[in-house]
Design a protein around this motif. Structure first.
Motif, PDB file in Angstrom:
ATOM      1  N   PHE A  10      86.343  21.778  81.294  1.00  0.00           N
ATOM      2  CA  PHE A  10      87.077  20.934  82.237  1.00  0.00           C
ATOM      3  C   PHE A  10      86.423  19.551  82.299  1.00  0.00           C
ATOM      4  O   PHE A  10      85.197  19.444  82.292  1.00  0.00           O
ATOM      5  CB  PHE A  10      87.075  21.548  83.637  1.00  0.00           C
ATOM      6  CG  PHE A  10      87.793  22.860  83.730  1.00  0.00           C
ATOM      7  CD1 PHE A  10      89.158  22.910  83.996  1.00  0.00           C
ATOM      8  CD2 PHE A  10      87.110  24.060  83.561  1.00  0.00           C
ATOM      9  CE1 PHE A  10      89.822  24.126  84.089  1.00  0.00           C
ATOM     10  CE2 PHE A  10      87.765  25.279  83.653  1.00  0.00           C
ATOM     11  CZ  PHE A  10      89.126  25.316  83.911  1.00  0.00           C
TER      12      PHE A  10
ATOM     13  N   GLY B  91      91.172  30.474  85.627  1.00  0.00           N
ATOM     14  CA  GLY B  91      92.600  30.286  85.839  1.00  0.00           C
ATOM     15  C   GLY B  91      93.397  31.561  85.651  1.00  0.00           C
ATOM     16  O   GLY B  91      94.623  31.552  85.799  1.00  0.00           O
TER      17      GLY B  91
ATOM     18  N   HIS C  64      90.292  21.055  90.168  1.00  0.00           N
ATOM     19  CA  HIS C  64      91.666  20.704  90.512  1.00  0.00           C
ATOM     20  C   HIS C  64      92.024  19.325  89.973  1.00  0.00           C
ATOM     21  O   HIS C  64      93.146  19.088  89.502  1.00  0.00           O
ATOM     22  CB  HIS C  64      91.833  20.754  92.034  1.00  0.00           C
ATOM     23  CG  HIS C  64      93.247  20.788  92.490  1.00  0.00           C
ATOM     24  ND1 HIS C  64      93.625  20.465  93.772  1.00  0.00           N
ATOM     25  CD2 HIS C  64      94.407  21.105  91.839  1.00  0.00           C
ATOM     26  CE1 HIS C  64      94.933  20.588  93.897  1.00  0.00           C
ATOM     27  NE2 HIS C  64      95.431  20.972  92.736  1.00  0.00           N
TER      28      HIS C  64
ATOM     29  N   VAL D  96      92.724  19.704  86.342  1.00  0.00           N
ATOM     30  CA  VAL D  96      94.026  20.357  86.179  1.00  0.00           C
ATOM     31  C   VAL D  96      95.157  19.349  86.351  1.00  0.00           C
ATOM     32  O   VAL D  96      96.099  19.299  85.545  1.00  0.00           O
ATOM     33  CB  VAL D  96      94.173  21.513  87.193  1.00  0.00           C
ATOM     34  CG1 VAL D  96      95.634  21.945  87.319  1.00  0.00           C
ATOM     35  CG2 VAL D  96      93.307  22.695  86.778  1.00  0.00           C
ATOM     36  N   ARG D  97      95.081  18.547  87.386  1.00  0.00           N
ATOM     37  CA  ARG D  97      96.152  17.574  87.628  1.00  0.00           C
ATOM     38  C   ARG D  97      96.228  16.534  86.516  1.00  0.00           C
ATOM     39  O   ARG D  97      97.315  16.088  86.144  1.00  0.00           O
ATOM     40  CB  ARG D  97      95.949  16.913  88.985  1.00  0.00           C
ATOM     41  CG  ARG D  97      96.324  17.850  90.128  1.00  0.00           C
ATOM     42  CD  ARG D  97      96.420  17.149  91.448  1.00  0.00           C
ATOM     43  NE  ARG D  97      97.078  17.990  92.438  1.00  0.00           N
ATOM     44  CZ  ARG D  97      97.060  17.753  93.740  1.00  0.00           C
ATOM     45  NH1 ARG D  97      96.425  16.681  94.202  1.00  0.00           N
ATOM     46  NH2 ARG D  97      97.678  18.560  94.577  1.00  0.00           N
TER      47      ARG D  97
ATOM     48  N   GLN E  59      98.073  18.129  83.756  1.00  0.00           N
ATOM     49  CA  GLN E  59      99.506  18.200  84.040  1.00  0.00           C
ATOM     50  C   GLN E  59     100.209  16.888  83.717  1.00  0.00           C
ATOM     51  O   GLN E  59     101.422  16.860  83.524  1.00  0.00           O
ATOM     52  CB  GLN E  59      99.721  18.587  85.505  1.00  0.00           C
ATOM     53  CG  GLN E  59      99.327  20.026  85.808  1.00  0.00           C
ATOM     54  CD  GLN E  59      99.317  20.352  87.290  1.00  0.00           C
ATOM     55  OE1 GLN E  59      99.412  19.463  88.136  1.00  0.00           O
ATOM     56  NE2 GLN E  59      99.185  21.627  87.624  1.00  0.00           N
TER      57      GLN E  59
ATOM     58  N   VAL F 204      91.372  20.046  80.205  1.00  0.00           N
ATOM     59  CA  VAL F 204      91.153  21.464  80.506  1.00  0.00           C
ATOM     60  C   VAL F 204      90.841  22.207  79.215  1.00  0.00           C
ATOM     61  O   VAL F 204      91.071  21.689  78.122  1.00  0.00           O
ATOM     62  CB  VAL F 204      92.393  22.089  81.193  1.00  0.00           C
ATOM     63  CG1 VAL F 204      92.614  21.481  82.574  1.00  0.00           C
ATOM     64  CG2 VAL F 204      93.631  21.936  80.330  1.00  0.00           C
TER      65      VAL F 204
ATOM     66  N   PRO G 151      98.131  24.261  82.102  1.00  0.00           N
ATOM     67  CA  PRO G 151      97.971  23.415  83.290  1.00  0.00           C
ATOM     68  C   PRO G 151      98.857  23.818  84.464  1.00  0.00           C
ATOM     69  O   PRO G 151      98.511  23.560  85.615  1.00  0.00           O
ATOM     70  CB  PRO G 151      98.348  22.018  82.776  1.00  0.00           C
ATOM     71  CG  PRO G 151      98.075  22.068  81.313  1.00  0.00           C
ATOM     72  CD  PRO G 151      98.458  23.462  80.903  1.00  0.00           C
TER      73      PRO G 151
ATOM     74  N   ASN H 104      97.843  28.577  84.828  1.00  0.00           N
ATOM     75  CA  ASN H 104      96.419  28.702  85.163  1.00  0.00           C
ATOM     76  C   ASN H 104      96.009  27.647  86.182  1.00  0.00           C
ATOM     77  O   ASN H 104      95.182  27.900  87.063  1.00  0.00           O
ATOM     78  CB  ASN H 104      95.557  28.563  83.908  1.00  0.00           C
ATOM     79  CG  ASN H 104      95.861  29.612  82.856  1.00  0.00           C
ATOM     80  OD1 ASN H 104      96.064  29.297  81.687  1.00  0.00           O
ATOM     81  ND2 ASN H 104      95.917  30.877  83.257  1.00  0.00           N
ATOM     82  N   GLY H 105      96.622  26.464  86.059  1.00  0.00           N
ATOM     83  CA  GLY H 105      96.322  25.408  87.018  1.00  0.00           C
ATOM     84  C   GLY H 105      96.742  25.768  88.428  1.00  0.00           C
ATOM     85  O   GLY H 105      96.091  25.387  89.405  1.00  0.00           O
TER      86      GLY H 105
ATOM     87  N   ILE I 266      93.973  27.740  90.093  1.00  0.00           N
ATOM     88  CA  ILE I 266      92.910  26.860  90.589  1.00  0.00           C
ATOM     89  C   ILE I 266      93.349  26.189  91.888  1.00  0.00           C
ATOM     90  O   ILE I 266      92.585  26.103  92.859  1.00  0.00           O
ATOM     91  CB  ILE I 266      92.553  25.796  89.533  1.00  0.00           C
ATOM     92  CG1 ILE I 266      92.012  26.450  88.254  1.00  0.00           C
ATOM     93  CG2 ILE I 266      91.560  24.783  90.105  1.00  0.00           C
ATOM     94  CD1 ILE I 266      90.720  27.199  88.425  1.00  0.00           C
ATOM     95  N   HIS I 267      94.591  25.727  91.914  1.00  0.00           N
ATOM     96  CA  HIS I 267      95.146  25.067  93.104  1.00  0.00           C
ATOM     97  C   HIS I 267      95.075  25.973  94.326  1.00  0.00           C
ATOM     98  O   HIS I 267      94.633  25.548  95.405  1.00  0.00           O
ATOM     99  CB  HIS I 267      96.599  24.677  92.824  1.00  0.00           C
ATOM    100  CG  HIS I 267      97.340  24.155  94.014  1.00  0.00           C
ATOM    101  ND1 HIS I 267      97.584  22.817  94.209  1.00  0.00           N
ATOM    102  CD2 HIS I 267      97.894  24.787  95.086  1.00  0.00           C
ATOM    103  CE1 HIS I 267      98.247  22.643  95.344  1.00  0.00           C
ATOM    104  NE2 HIS I 267      98.453  23.826  95.891  1.00  0.00           N
TER     105      HIS I 267
END
Length: 253
Positions: free
Chosen positions: A51, A154, A203, A206-207, A210, A216, A222, A225-226, A229-230
């Motif tokens: 990450f 994730g 996070h 991840v964003r 996205q 990642v 994203p 699995n994202g 994480i969220h």
């Protein structure tokens, strides 16, 4: 086979990504004027797992731990809606679940859409398919009370894991949560702050992913699995946001 296994399976979570040497990248973060030791430790974990949080992230926030009993009630509110959808009525009556909610004031710790679950059919397949996201919220909350730390791969929780949380890390249905919380052991404030900061960094990565950036690990989705994480981050940040409603938790990155 239990209902949890039937719906969510019983396979173990996949292993975390292999660690690689990220010393050169870590040096970029060390050079940031406002960098802290806590954040640098978390950045190292992120980089080792694939990450890449932004170097511009702030390190100081207004965080205040909410009362222990509120954290317990949020966890047990999730327990109530999970039991409603995942355990057949012939094994656990509507009345027993609703009394648990009423006697402990858990309606105050349910989001609007979650309250509607307790007015729905207990065989609603659409709601069952969505309840897995609440598992992810529950993991971080249960960790506060002694369950294993939420992982960062994730991968979604298994039904077996959620069963373990419900059995060993929540209040029994016929007891008062205030009494249960009073004797329940918790992680230290320091550990909670560090874990929340780690998931804040994750996070952010991840964003960014996205939005199309390579931030990642390989094969990390994203969105899917994202989302895990969220949801785990949501609970961690909420615990440190005293006075803030669940749906109003600041999840900006």
């Amino acid at each position: 086979m239990s209902f949890f296994k039937k719906i969510f399976g019983s396979s173990e979570n996949e292993n975390p990504p292999k660690q690689t040497n990220k010393s050169d990248e870590l040096e970029k973060y060390k050079a940031i004027p406002w960098m802290t030791d806590l954040r640098l430790d978390n950045i190292s974990i992120c980089l080792s797992s694939g990450f890449k949080p932004a170097t511009s992230l702030p390190t100081e926030f207004e965080r205040k731990l909410r009362p222990k009993v509120e954290i317990a009630k949020r966890l047990n509110a999730i327990k109530a809606i999970v039991l409603w959808l995942m355990v057949p009525e012939e094994e656990l009556s509507n009345e027993r679940i609703l009394n648990f909610v009423s006697n402990n004031g858990l309606d105050l710790f349910l989001a609007d859409d979650e309250r509607q679950i307790l007015n729905s059919s207990r065989n609603d397949e659409e709601l069952r398919n969505l309840i897995g996201w609440k598992f992810e919220n529950a993991w971080s909350l249960a960790w506060y009370f002694g369950y294993i730390a939420p992982d960062i791969t994730g991968q979604m929780m298994t039904g077996e894991q959620m069963q373990e949380i419900l059995i060993n890390y929540t209040c029994p249905l016929d007891e008062k949560i205030e009494n249960w919380a009073e004797t329940a052991k918790t992680v230290s404030d320091e550990d909670l702050n560090k874990k929340e900061d780690l998931f804040y960094c994750l996070h952010n990565a991840v964003r960014s992913a996205q939005l199309g950036r390579q931030t990642v690990p390989q094969n990390f989705d994203p969105i899917g699995n994202g989302g895990v994480i969220h949801e785990r981050r949501h609970s961690l940040t909420w615990m440190l946001s005293d006075g803030t409603e669940w749906d109003e938790t600041d999840l900006s990155t």
